[in-house]
Design an enzyme around this catalytic site. Structure first.
Site, PDB file in Angstrom:
ATOM      1  N   SER A 162      -2.383  37.264 -58.909  1.00  0.00           N
ATOM      2  CA  SER A 162      -1.924  37.956 -57.866  1.00  0.00           C
ATOM      3  C   SER A 162      -1.476  39.437 -58.399  1.00  0.00           C
ATOM      4  CB  SER A 162      -0.680  37.364 -57.080  1.00  0.00           C
ATOM      5  OG  SER A 162      -1.156  36.178 -56.511  1.00  0.00           O
TER       6      SER A 162
HETATM    7  N1  SAH Z   1       0.140  32.252 -59.226  1.00  0.00           N
HETATM    8  C1  SAH Z   1      -1.164  32.482 -59.760  1.00  0.00           C
HETATM    9  C2  SAH Z   1      -2.153  33.084 -58.668  1.00  0.00           C
HETATM   10  C3  SAH Z   1      -3.524  32.371 -58.583  1.00  0.00           C
HETATM   11  S1  SAH Z   1      -4.489  32.293 -57.337  1.00  0.00           S
HETATM   12  C4  SAH Z   1      -1.091  33.622 -60.787  1.00  0.00           C
HETATM   13  O1  SAH Z   1       0.019  33.963 -61.027  1.00  0.00           O
HETATM   14  O2  SAH Z   1      -1.964  33.791 -61.644  1.00  0.00           O
HETATM   15  C5  SAH Z   1      -4.255  30.771 -56.684  1.00  0.00           C
HETATM   16  C6  SAH Z   1      -4.420  29.397 -57.191  1.00  0.00           C
HETATM   17  O3  SAH Z   1      -4.241  28.405 -56.483  1.00  0.00           O
HETATM   18  C7  SAH Z   1      -6.061  29.347 -57.922  1.00  0.00           C
HETATM   19  O4  SAH Z   1      -5.702  29.190 -59.258  1.00  0.00           O
HETATM   20  C8  SAH Z   1      -6.295  28.212 -57.149  1.00  0.00           C
HETATM   21  O5  SAH Z   1      -7.138  27.317 -58.121  1.00  0.00           O
HETATM   22  C9  SAH Z   1      -4.874  27.423 -56.872  1.00  0.00           C
HETATM   23  N2  SAH Z   1      -5.077  26.381 -55.857  1.00  0.00           N
HETATM   24  C10 SAH Z   1      -5.891  26.455 -54.525  1.00  0.00           C
HETATM   25  N3  SAH Z   1      -5.584  25.306 -53.985  1.00  0.00           N
HETATM   26  C11 SAH Z   1      -4.779  24.660 -54.499  1.00  0.00           C
HETATM   27  C12 SAH Z   1      -4.297  23.362 -54.255  1.00  0.00           C
HETATM   28  N4  SAH Z   1      -4.521  22.421 -53.036  1.00  0.00           N
HETATM   29  N5  SAH Z   1      -3.258  22.935 -55.169  1.00  0.00           N
HETATM   30  C13 SAH Z   1      -2.999  23.437 -56.382  1.00  0.00           C
HETATM   31  N6  SAH Z   1      -3.525  24.736 -56.643  1.00  0.00           N
HETATM   32  C14 SAH Z   1      -4.335  25.317 -55.575  1.00  0.00           C
END
Ligand code: SAH
Length: 221
Positions: A69
């Site tokens: 993000s």
């Molecule tokens: N907080 C992260 C942002 C990653 S983007 C950072 O700081 O880098 C969002 C993430 O949510 C992705 O990696 C995606 O695979 C994950 N995601 C999507 N649906 C999900 C679910 N149901 N349970 C857990 N993770 C999930």
């Protein structure tokens, strides 16, 4: 103390500039959050060919069609959650592990759930290498939270829930607990949820946002 290489010195300088311009320059006023964002080496959470963009205020690819993000959004969400040094936090969507690391700087323990196995594994290794021993990463569907470790004082979700706030997550908040979660599909809103001391749940809309959609494991349908 370890000798700081030139690359690390440059990264630290860019990071200070990011904090000043994009966080302090906007509405991030919580000094603990500013200090934490100033400490976490965001360049270590992206692939080497993206490291020179790590301190720009934008999301970056982390592979598997997912992104780390934008720093401002991480700072805003962290500030709104009002983390305390004895808080226990749940982070849904570990991705690179960056949000988990920022929270770990400010709380007692962070539990983080990622649905894509290779991302969960690499984030866990990265966080371990960086010395974050108060973060536990698990691969699974964060829609259900982490019942075995509940309740949590703070919950932060980085993937948009299409049909509103999952009831399981509200259940896993402590009394007084706070959660930030994007909801919606093409038009998403960031929601702030607070479970008050009498158990009443208060909800507020923070801003229109654009997060990756929350995916679900087939077995849960
Ligand atoms: N907080 C992260 C942002 C990653 S983007 C950072 O700081 O880098 C969002 C993430 O949510 C992705 O990696 C995606 O695979 C994950 N995601 C999507 N649906 C999900 C679910 N149901 N349970 C857990 N993770 C999930």
């Amino acid at each position: 103390m370890k000798h700081e290489t030139r690359a690390e010195a440059l990264a630290a300088k860019l990071r200070r500039r990011m904090v000043q311009q994009h966080l302090q320059g906007r509405d991030i006023t919580d000094q603990r959050v500013l200090d934490a964002m100033g400490r976490v080496p965001r360049h270590k959470f992206v692939a080497s060919h993206l490291q020179d963009q790590a301190y720009e205020d934008c999301p970056l690819s982390i592979g598997h069609q997912q992104t780390i993000s934008q720093p401002y959004i991480v700072a805003l969400m962290t500030q709104l959650l009002r983390p305390e040094s004895n808080s226990r936090a749940l982070d849904i969507g570990t991705g690179s592990g960056y949000q988990a690391a920022v929270l770990a700087e400010l709380t007692k323990e962070v539990y983080s759930v990622e649905i894509i196995a290779p991302l969960a594994e690499s984030a866990q290794k990265r966080l371990q290498t960086l010395g974050y021993d108060n973060i536990t990463v698990r691969c699974g569907d964060g829609y259900h939270g982490w019942p075995e470790q509940a309740p949590f004082d703070l919950i932060v979700v980085a993937a948009a829930a299409p049909d509103g706030v999952p009831e399981s997550l509200i259940k896993q908040l402590t009394l007084g607990g706070r959660m930030l979660i994007p909801v919606g599909t093409s038009n998403q809103e960031l929601l702030f949820i607070e479970k008050q001391c009498d158990g009443h749940v208060k909800e507020a809309t923070i801003a229109p946002v654009r997060f990756v959609p929350m995916t679900r494991k087939a077995s849960n349908h």
